[in-house]
Design a protein around this motif. Structure first.
Motif, mmCIF file in Angstrom:
data_model
loop_
_atom_site.group_PDB
_atom_site.id
_atom_site.type_symbol
_atom_site.label_atom_id
_atom_site.label_comp_id
_atom_site.label_asym_id
_atom_site.label_seq_id
_atom_site.Cartn_x
_atom_site.Cartn_y
_atom_site.Cartn_z
ATOM 1 N N GLU A 1 0.832 -1.212 0.000
ATOM 2 C CA GLU A 1 0.000 0.000 0.000
ATOM 3 C C GLU A 1 0.862 1.257 0.000
ATOM 4 O O GLU A 1 0.611 2.195 -0.740
ATOM 5 N N SER A 2 1.904 1.253 0.825
ATOM 6 C CA SER A 2 2.787 2.411 0.911
ATOM 7 C C SER A 2 3.525 2.663 -0.410
ATOM 8 O O SER A 2 3.799 3.800 -0.771
ATOM 9 N N ALA A 3 3.837 1.584 -1.124
ATOM 10 C CA ALA A 3 4.524 1.711 -2.416
ATOM 11 C C ALA A 3 3.559 1.990 -3.560
ATOM 12 O O ALA A 3 3.988 2.234 -4.694
ATOM 13 N N GLY A 4 2.249 1.929 -3.288
ATOM 14 C CA GLY A 4 1.257 2.202 -4.320
ATOM 15 C C GLY A 4 1.033 1.059 -5.284
ATOM 16 O O GLY A 4 0.680 1.277 -6.445
ATOM 17 N N VAL A 5 1.243 -0.167 -4.794
ATOM 18 C CA VAL A 5 1.011 -1.342 -5.637
ATOM 19 C C VAL A 5 0.126 -2.326 -4.879
ATOM 20 O O VAL A 5 -0.137 -2.165 -3.694
ATOM 21 N N SER A 6 -0.300 -3.370 -5.558
ATOM 22 C CA SER A 6 -1.149 -4.377 -4.928
ATOM 23 C C SER A 6 -0.292 -5.376 -4.146
ATOM 24 O O SER A 6 0.900 -5.550 -4.445
ATOM 25 N N PRO A 7 -0.880 -6.053 -3.155
ATOM 26 C CA PRO A 7 -0.143 -7.114 -2.452
ATOM 27 C C PRO A 7 0.377 -8.180 -3.417
ATOM 28 O O PRO A 7 1.472 -8.714 -3.228
ATOM 29 N N ARG A 8 -0.378 -8.464 -4.445
ATOM 30 C CA ARG A 8 0.051 -9.457 -5.433
ATOM 31 C C ARG A 8 1.340 -8.999 -6.130
ATOM 32 O O ARG A 8 2.233 -9.802 -6.400
ATOM 33 N N THR A 9 1.425 -7.702 -6.427
ATOM 34 C CA THR A 9 2.635 -7.162 -7.055
ATOM 35 C C THR A 9 3.832 -7.305 -6.126
ATOM 36 O O THR A 9 4.942 -7.621 -6.578
ATOM 37 N N PHE A 10 3.613 -7.094 -4.834
ATOM 38 C CA PHE A 10 4.712 -7.273 -3.871
ATOM 39 C C PHE A 10 5.345 -8.649 -4.050
ATOM 40 O O PHE A 10 6.565 -8.781 -4.157
ATOM 41 N N PHE A 11 4.503 -9.682 -4.085
ATOM 42 C CA PHE A 11 5.024 -11.055 -4.156
ATOM 43 C C PHE A 11 5.597 -11.406 -5.533
ATOM 44 O O PHE A 11 6.306 -12.392 -5.667
ATOM 45 N N ARG A 12 5.316 -10.583 -6.521
ATOM 46 C CA ARG A 12 5.939 -10.777 -7.824
ATOM 47 C C ARG A 12 7.428 -10.390 -7.762
ATOM 48 O O ARG A 12 8.248 -10.922 -8.506
ATOM 49 N N TYR A 13 7.743 -9.466 -6.868
ATOM 50 C CA TYR A 13 9.125 -8.985 -6.746
ATOM 51 C C TYR A 13 9.893 -9.610 -5.588
ATOM 52 O O TYR A 13 11.112 -9.762 -5.669
ATOM 53 N N PHE A 14 9.187 -9.934 -4.519
ATOM 54 C CA PHE A 14 9.836 -10.481 -3.329
ATOM 55 C C PHE A 14 9.012 -11.650 -2.794
ATOM 56 O O PHE A 14 7.821 -11.490 -2.535
ATOM 57 N N PRO A 15 9.634 -12.824 -2.600
ATOM 58 C CA PRO A 15 8.864 -13.985 -2.144
ATOM 59 C C PRO A 15 8.390 -13.880 -0.688
ATOM 60 O O PRO A 15 7.373 -14.466 -0.334
#
Length: 197
Positions: A44-58
């Motif tokens: 949320e703080s980065a302005g992306v979805s939780p799903r996007t987070f896991f695309r970049y970091f496991p």
């Protein structure tokens, strides 16, 4: 046609997203502590979805330790290129000092990383394992410079001492703005033989 060093817009976007997640995570870890920060909050703080987070970091932990081995791998390469007339200890001091200026641009990130690690017993344990792995990488480079198949006790001791001196240097550098990390590293390495006399 792109030149060899050019990056595609997609690569540039991926780098921006990864860096935004990294900055958001470190800022939240500094404010809330590592354990009380969630991946949803980082996204949320980065302005992306939780799903996007896991695309970049496991995992949440992987954000914190992103790129952790780059510096030590670079040190190994620089170390093996040092002149033969330098002792192993001098070559190690020179290698760490030569690469130190590259850390200046991520000084804030290093400080936030250290705060986050200090806020979590789990991360303190992980950090300890990382130090041991980094010392092992340096010990292998020392062994290679000595034409040994594997690091012996002397290589491992020298690597552990070197990593301790670098750790002490980082702490001083973060506490004293305006001083160069390379100068502090050289001073720390120079001080040890004096103390041992």
């Amino acid at each position: 046609m792109m030149a060899r060093g050019d990056r595609s817009p997609r690569d540039a976007h991926a780098d921006r997203t990864r860096n935004a997640l990294l900055e958001a995570a470190l800022n939240l870890f500094s404010v809330n502590g590592y354990d009380d920060t969630t991946t949803d909050q980082i996204a949320e703080s980065a302005g992306v979805s939780p799903r996007t987070f896991f695309r970049y970091f496991p995992t949440k932990e992987s954000v914190l330790f992103f790129g952790e081995y780059d510096f030590i791998d670079a040190v190994s390469g620089v170390y093996l290129a040092q002149p033969e007339e330098l002792s192993d200890f001098e070559a190690m001091a020179n290698s760490f000092a030569l690469l130190a200026p590259g850390l200046k641009r991520i000084r804030k990130r290093i400080a936030q990383y250290r705060e986050a690690v200090a806020s979590s017993l789990v991360l303190l344990g992980r950090e300890r394992r990382n130090h041991e792995a980094n010392a092992e990488t340096v010990a292998k480079a020392i062994a290679e410079r000595r034409h040994l198949a594997t690091p012996d006790d002397e290589c491992q001791l020298l690597a552990s001492v070197g990593m301790l001196l670098v750790e002490r240097s980082l702490i001083q550098w973060l506490a004293t703005p305006g001083r160069g990390l390379d100068d502090i590293i050289r001073e720390e390495f120079a001080a040890l033989p004096v103390v041992l006399k």
